[in-house]
Write a protein that holds these residues in place. Structure first.
Motif, PDB file in Angstrom:
ATOM      1  N   SER A  82      14.888   4.885  14.689  1.00 29.81           N
ATOM      2  CA  SER A  82      14.104   5.308  13.520  1.00 29.81           C
ATOM      3  C   SER A  82      14.543   4.652  12.217  1.00 29.81           C
ATOM      4  N   GLY A  83      15.739   4.068  12.177  1.00 29.16           N
ATOM      5  CA  GLY A  83      16.276   3.522  10.927  1.00 29.16           C
ATOM      6  C   GLY A  83      16.835   4.598  10.018  1.00 29.16           C
ATOM      7  N   THR A 124       9.249  -9.820  10.667  1.00 24.81           N
ATOM      8  CA  THR A 124       9.710  -8.799   9.719  1.00 24.81           C
ATOM      9  C   THR A 124      10.674  -7.869  10.446  1.00 24.81           C
ATOM     10  N   PRO A 125      11.622  -7.300   9.712  1.00 21.40           N
ATOM     11  CA  PRO A 125      12.594  -6.425  10.388  1.00 21.40           C
ATOM     12  C   PRO A 125      11.960  -5.128  10.880  1.00 21.40           C
ATOM     13  N   ILE A 126      12.551  -4.570  11.924  1.00 19.36           N
ATOM     14  CA  ILE A 126      12.148  -3.254  12.439  1.00 19.36           C
ATOM     15  C   ILE A 126      12.491  -2.194  11.397  1.00 19.36           C
ATOM     16  N   HIS A 127      13.720  -2.276  10.866  1.00 14.61           N
ATOM     17  CA  HIS A 127      14.198  -1.316   9.856  1.00 14.61           C
ATOM     18  C   HIS A 127      15.094  -2.031   8.857  1.00 14.61           C
ATOM     19  N   VAL A 128      15.093  -1.528   7.642  1.00 18.46           N
ATOM     20  CA  VAL A 128      16.041  -1.944   6.618  1.00 18.46           C
ATOM     21  C   VAL A 128      16.990  -0.772   6.417  1.00 18.46           C
ATOM     22  N   ILE A 155      26.059  -2.786  16.713  1.00 15.27           N
ATOM     23  CA  ILE A 155      24.903  -2.014  17.168  1.00 15.27           C
ATOM     24  C   ILE A 155      25.109  -1.617  18.625  1.00 15.27           C
ATOM     25  N   ASN A 156      24.672  -0.402  18.957  1.00 13.39           N
ATOM     26  CA  ASN A 156      24.684   0.062  20.340  1.00 13.39           C
ATOM     27  C   ASN A 156      23.400   0.844  20.562  1.00 13.39           C
ATOM     28  N   CYS A 157      22.457   0.224  21.262  1.00 18.02           N
ATOM     29  CA  CYS A 157      21.146   0.857  21.481  1.00 18.02           C
ATOM     30  C   CYS A 157      21.228   2.051  22.424  1.00 18.02           C
TER      31      CYS A 157
END
Length: 148
Positions: free
Chosen positions: A101-102, A61-65, A78-80
């Motif tokens: 946090s999304g 399942t995704p971390i965030h939508v 994306i850049n963490c």
């Protein structure tokens, strides 16, 4: 998900309600961001394989939508390090979310060329976050634009 060199099927995950249009792996190889025709983006945790540059699996399942677009997502990055995930869309906007946090951060609308009518926003075709955290984007009618 398939192996790049052999095209061997590794894993399938199901979440989006329409076709996935774009995918990007973060520079550390830990999170994948996907965009879809269903107007959302998703962040997925990656499990590394035996070597540092291989992926063994993606969480089920995704971390965030990531929500906010009114049309299909056409590009992602994306850049963490800077805690930012960006999505570009056919609705003519770029949306920035927090990777951790999304949470929604900001919507950017690229400048409209003088020959375009405001009712016809050109869709975002490319998006890139550089190593300094600057966002570059291009639309179907403009050259790449820099956002800080």
């Amino acid at each position: 998900m398939s192996h790049v060199d052999s095209a061997k099927h590794i894993q399938s995950v199901t979440f989006h309600t329409d076709i996935v249009t774009c995918v990007q792996l973060d520079r550390n190889g830990k999170i994948i961001i996907c965009g879809s025709r269903d107007t959302t983006g998703t962040l997925w945790q990656v499990e590394s394989g035996p070597s540092s540059n291989s992926i063994s699996s993606v969480a089920g399942t995704p971390i965030h939508v990531l929500y906010g677009h009114d049309a299909e997502v056409t590009c992602v990055d994306i850049n963490c390090e800077f805690d930012i995930a960006v999505t570009g869309s056919k609705d003519g906007t770029i949306i920035i979310h927090s990777v951790r946090s999304g949470r929604y951060i900001k919507t950017i609308t690229p400048p409209l060329p003088s020959h375009c009518r405001p009712s016809l926003l050109p869709f975002v075709t490319e998006i890139y976050i550089n190593r300094e955290g600057c966002i570059f984007a291009a639309t179907e009618t403009t050259r790449p634009t820099f956002f800080k």
